[in-house]
Design a protein around this motif. Structure first.
Motif, PDB file in Angstrom:
ATOM      1  N   GLU A 175      29.602  40.750   1.446  1.00 32.39           N
ATOM      2  CA  GLU A 175      30.747  41.524   2.931  1.00 32.39           C
ATOM      3  C   GLU A 175      32.086  42.165   1.765  1.00 32.39           C
ATOM      4  N   ASP A 176      31.970  41.912   1.041  1.00 33.21           N
ATOM      5  CA  ASP A 176      33.260  42.487   0.836  1.00 33.21           C
ATOM      6  C   ASP A 176      32.592  43.566   0.522  1.00 33.21           C
ATOM      7  N   TYR A 177      31.412  44.479   0.450  1.00 38.29           N
ATOM      8  CA  TYR A 177      30.888  45.180  -0.492  1.00 38.29           C
ATOM      9  C   TYR A 177      30.541  46.291   1.087  1.00 38.29           C
ATOM     10  N   ALA A 178      30.748  45.260   1.912  1.00 40.45           N
ATOM     11  CA  ALA A 178      30.038  46.526   3.476  1.00 40.45           C
ATOM     12  C   ALA A 178      31.609  47.109   4.064  1.00 40.45           C
ATOM     13  N   ARG A 179      32.676  45.477   3.616  1.00 42.44           N
ATOM     14  CA  ARG A 179      34.230  45.954   4.264  1.00 42.44           C
ATOM     15  C   ARG A 179      34.915  46.718   3.546  1.00 42.44           C
ATOM     16  N   ASP A 180      34.533  46.645   1.793  1.00 47.25           N
ATOM     17  CA  ASP A 180      35.614  47.424   1.065  1.00 47.25           C
ATOM     18  C   ASP A 180      34.845  48.702   0.151  1.00 47.25           C
ATOM     19  N   GLY A 181      33.471  48.702   0.835  1.00 50.67           N
ATOM     20  CA  GLY A 181      32.476  49.533  -0.409  1.00 50.67           C
ATOM     21  C   GLY A 181      32.544  49.748  -1.938  1.00 50.67           C
ATOM     22  N   TYR A 182      32.501  48.689  -1.696  1.00 47.78           N
ATOM     23  CA  TYR A 182      32.778  47.858  -3.392  1.00 47.78           C
ATOM     24  C   TYR A 182      32.530  46.654  -3.894  1.00 47.78           C
ATOM     25  N   ALA A 183      31.812  45.968  -4.677  1.00 48.77           N
ATOM     26  CA  ALA A 183      32.159  44.268  -5.074  1.00 48.77           C
ATOM     27  C   ALA A 183      31.943  43.980  -6.599  1.00 48.77           C
ATOM     28  N   ILE A 184      32.016  42.971  -6.486  1.00 50.40           N
ATOM     29  CA  ILE A 184      31.848  42.724  -8.208  1.00 50.40           C
ATOM     30  C   ILE A 184      31.283  40.938  -8.611  1.00 50.40           C
ATOM     31  N   ILE A 185      30.078  41.439  -9.328  1.00 52.87           N
ATOM     32  CA  ILE A 185      29.156  39.906  -9.419  1.00 52.87           C
ATOM     33  C   ILE A 185      29.573  39.700 -10.595  1.00 52.87           C
ATOM     34  N   ARG A 186      30.275  38.747 -10.785  1.00 54.12           N
ATOM     35  CA  ARG A 186      30.598  37.948 -12.172  1.00 54.12           C
ATOM     36  C   ARG A 186      29.579  37.515 -12.774  1.00 54.12           C
ATOM     37  N   GLN A 187      29.210  37.389 -14.392  1.00 58.04           N
ATOM     38  CA  GLN A 187      28.150  37.485 -15.039  1.00 58.04           C
ATOM     39  C   GLN A 187      26.953  37.204 -14.714  1.00 58.04           C
ATOM     40  N   PHE A 188      26.593  38.524 -13.470  1.00 59.44           N
ATOM     41  CA  PHE A 188      25.432  39.043 -13.140  1.00 59.44           C
ATOM     42  C   PHE A 188      24.176  38.792 -14.181  1.00 59.44           C
ATOM     43  N   PHE A 189      24.290  39.452 -15.821  1.00 58.10           N
ATOM     44  CA  PHE A 189      23.845  39.218 -16.804  1.00 58.10           C
ATOM     45  C   PHE A 189      24.767  38.058 -18.166  1.00 58.10           C
ATOM     46  N   SER A 190      23.905  37.875 -18.869  1.00 59.65           N
ATOM     47  CA  SER A 190      24.893  36.478 -19.567  1.00 59.65           C
ATOM     48  C   SER A 190      24.826  37.769 -20.860  1.00 59.65           C
TER      49      SER A 190
ATOM     50  N   GLY B 262      37.487  51.144   0.650  1.00 59.13           N
ATOM     51  CA  GLY B 262      37.851  51.315   2.415  1.00 59.13           C
ATOM     52  C   GLY B 262      37.331  52.820   2.783  1.00 59.13           C
ATOM     53  N   SER B 263      37.209  53.569   1.271  1.00 59.36           N
ATOM     54  CA  SER B 263      37.526  55.261   1.653  1.00 59.36           C
ATOM     55  C   SER B 263      35.652  55.506   2.033  1.00 59.36           C
ATOM     56  N   HIS B 264      34.710  54.753   2.050  1.00 58.56           N
ATOM     57  CA  HIS B 264      33.257  55.115   2.198  1.00 58.56           C
ATOM     58  C   HIS B 264      33.396  55.075   3.536  1.00 58.56           C
ATOM     59  N   ARG B 265      34.027  54.308   4.335  1.00 62.45           N
ATOM     60  CA  ARG B 265      34.458  53.959   5.977  1.00 62.45           C
ATOM     61  C   ARG B 265      34.557  56.189   6.618  1.00 62.45           C
ATOM     62  N   LEU B 266      35.011  56.301   5.327  1.00 68.48           N
ATOM     63  CA  LEU B 266      35.402  57.720   5.913  1.00 68.48           C
ATOM     64  C   LEU B 266      34.138  59.031   5.854  1.00 68.48           C
ATOM     65  N   GLY B 267      33.044  58.525   5.511  1.00 69.62           N
ATOM     66  CA  GLY B 267      31.111  59.623   4.841  1.00 69.62           C
ATOM     67  C   GLY B 267      32.035  60.940   3.949  1.00 69.62           C
ATOM     68  N   ALA B 268      31.777  61.376   3.855  1.00 69.57           N
ATOM     69  CA  ALA B 268      31.556  62.624   3.079  1.00 69.57           C
ATOM     70  C   ALA B 268      32.890  62.905   3.146  1.00 69.57           C
ATOM     71  N   LEU B 269      33.994  63.691   2.065  1.00 70.53           N
ATOM     72  CA  LEU B 269      34.339  64.311   1.706  1.00 70.53           C
ATOM     73  C   LEU B 269      34.574  65.766   1.209  1.00 70.53           C
ATOM     74  N   ASP B 270      35.403  66.523   1.722  1.00 69.46           N
ATOM     75  CA  ASP B 270      35.056  68.048   1.395  1.00 69.46           C
ATOM     76  C   ASP B 270      36.030  67.861   0.249  1.00 69.46           C
TER      77      ASP B 270
ATOM     78  N   ALA C 168      29.225  46.091 -11.012  1.00 66.92           N
ATOM     79  CA  ALA C 168      30.157  46.580  -9.858  1.00 66.92           C
ATOM     80  C   ALA C 168      28.890  46.752  -9.007  1.00 66.92           C
ATOM     81  N   LEU C 169      28.778  47.236  -7.855  1.00 68.60           N
ATOM     82  CA  LEU C 169      27.963  48.103  -6.876  1.00 68.60           C
ATOM     83  C   LEU C 169      29.273  49.215  -5.982  1.00 68.60           C
ATOM     84  N   TRP C 170      28.843  50.122  -5.339  1.00 67.83           N
ATOM     85  CA  TRP C 170      29.515  51.224  -5.199  1.00 67.83           C
ATOM     86  C   TRP C 170      28.564  51.402  -3.969  1.00 67.83           C
ATOM     87  N   SER C 171      29.054  52.522  -2.953  1.00 68.06           N
ATOM     88  CA  SER C 171      29.071  52.683  -1.795  1.00 68.06           C
ATOM     89  C   SER C 171      28.755  54.190  -2.472  1.00 68.06           C
ATOM     90  N   PRO C 172      28.001  54.868  -2.134  1.00 69.88           N
ATOM     91  CA  PRO C 172      27.880  57.120  -2.724  1.00 69.88           C
ATOM     92  C   PRO C 172      29.024  57.155  -2.369  1.00 69.88           C
TER      93      PRO C 172
END
Length: 267
Positions: A2-17, A152-160, A198-202
């Motif tokens: 849900e964080d990823y959809a709302r904020d454009g990024y998310a963090i998964i703690r200890q994804f790899f050991s 949240g900047s991902h919601r603006l789409g492609a910026l110049d 970390a995951l983030w939107s293009p």
């Protein structure tokens, strides 16, 4: 996610050991040593080592040289994480290592990864089908030159976002955000420990600064896409099952792949 959809990024703690990170980190160190031995930027197919001012800055598609890194990019944990977001048939368009040594160059100007998805007709539905990931091998924070992002900047789409020169080695100047009507007071620093992902939107606006820590900052970046929405890239998963690299590289970003596939130095 849900964080990823709302904020454009998310963090998964200890994804790899930490043991996983030790193994991946050792493979990354081997890649660094190989790249350093070339002494200048080098390409062989999609494999590319960028060397500037005597520093190894980046490796593209190091999985061609390391089974450990190939295993990591197709790890079942990635399939489980990405499946609900982009499905089970997934290609990969980014496989990179970024290094920042203490006090060295390696800043990244504020940008959106969408600017690198060329040609546009080969990369469709960027906002919904593409997920960029970064695995922290070392502490990744403001002091070590970690990513600065504008949630949240991902919601603006492609910026110049016009940048004079390359994104790499250009400072992350807040004036560039102000010029676009963006408020730099909303910037935050990604704070990751080894093994965090970390995951983030293009479309997420982000950049990074200089490493002022007393340790190397290594970051393993893998960008994934729903296969139906991309005509390029290497397969990562089919129906959720891992797909190792094949005998020949697929067209990704290196346009001369089929005209000049041989090993050569890049001026």
């Amino acid at each position: 996610m849900e964080d990823y959809a709302r904020d454009g990024y998310a963090i998964i703690r200890q994804f790899f050991s930490l043991s996983d990170i030790a193994r991946v980190g050792a493979a990354i160190d081997d890649i660094h040593a190989e790249a350093s031995a070339h002494g200048r930027s080098f390409r062989h197919g999609n494999l590319f080592y960028k060397i500037a001012d005597g520093d190894v800055r980046m490796a593209q598609w190091p999985s061609w040289r390391s089974d450990v890194l190939d295993d990591a990019r197709t790890d079942a944990r990635f399939a489980a994480l990405l499946g609900p977001v982009i499905g089970g048939d997934i290609k990969q368009i980014i496989n990179q290592i970024h290094w920042k040594r203490p006090g060295g160059k390696g800043d990244f100007a504020f940008h959106q990864d969408s600017r690198f998805r060329r040609p546009p007709d080969a990369y469709r539905n960027l906002g919904a089908s593409y997920v960029q990931t970064g695995l922290a091998i070392d502490p990744h924070n403001a002091r070590s030159g970690g990513m600065r992002i504008l949630p949240g900047s991902h919601r603006l789409g492609a910026l110049d976002m016009e940048i004079a020169g390359a994104v790499m080695d250009n400072s992350a100047a807040e004036d560039a955000l102000v010029a676009l009507g963006l408020d730099p007071s909303g910037l935050i620093d990604l704070d990751l420990e080894p093994g965090d992902l970390a995951l983030w939107s293009p479309y997420l606006v982000h950049g990074s600064g200089t490493n002022h820590a007393d340790h190397l900052r290594r970051f393993y970046i893998n960008g994934y896409v729903r296969a139906a929405d991309c005509d390029r890239g290497e397969w990562a998963f089919r129906d959720g099952a891992p797909v190792r690299l094949g005998a020949e590289p697929a067209l990704v970003h290196y346009e001369q792949l089929h005209e000049r596939p041989e090993p050569h130095y890049v001026d």
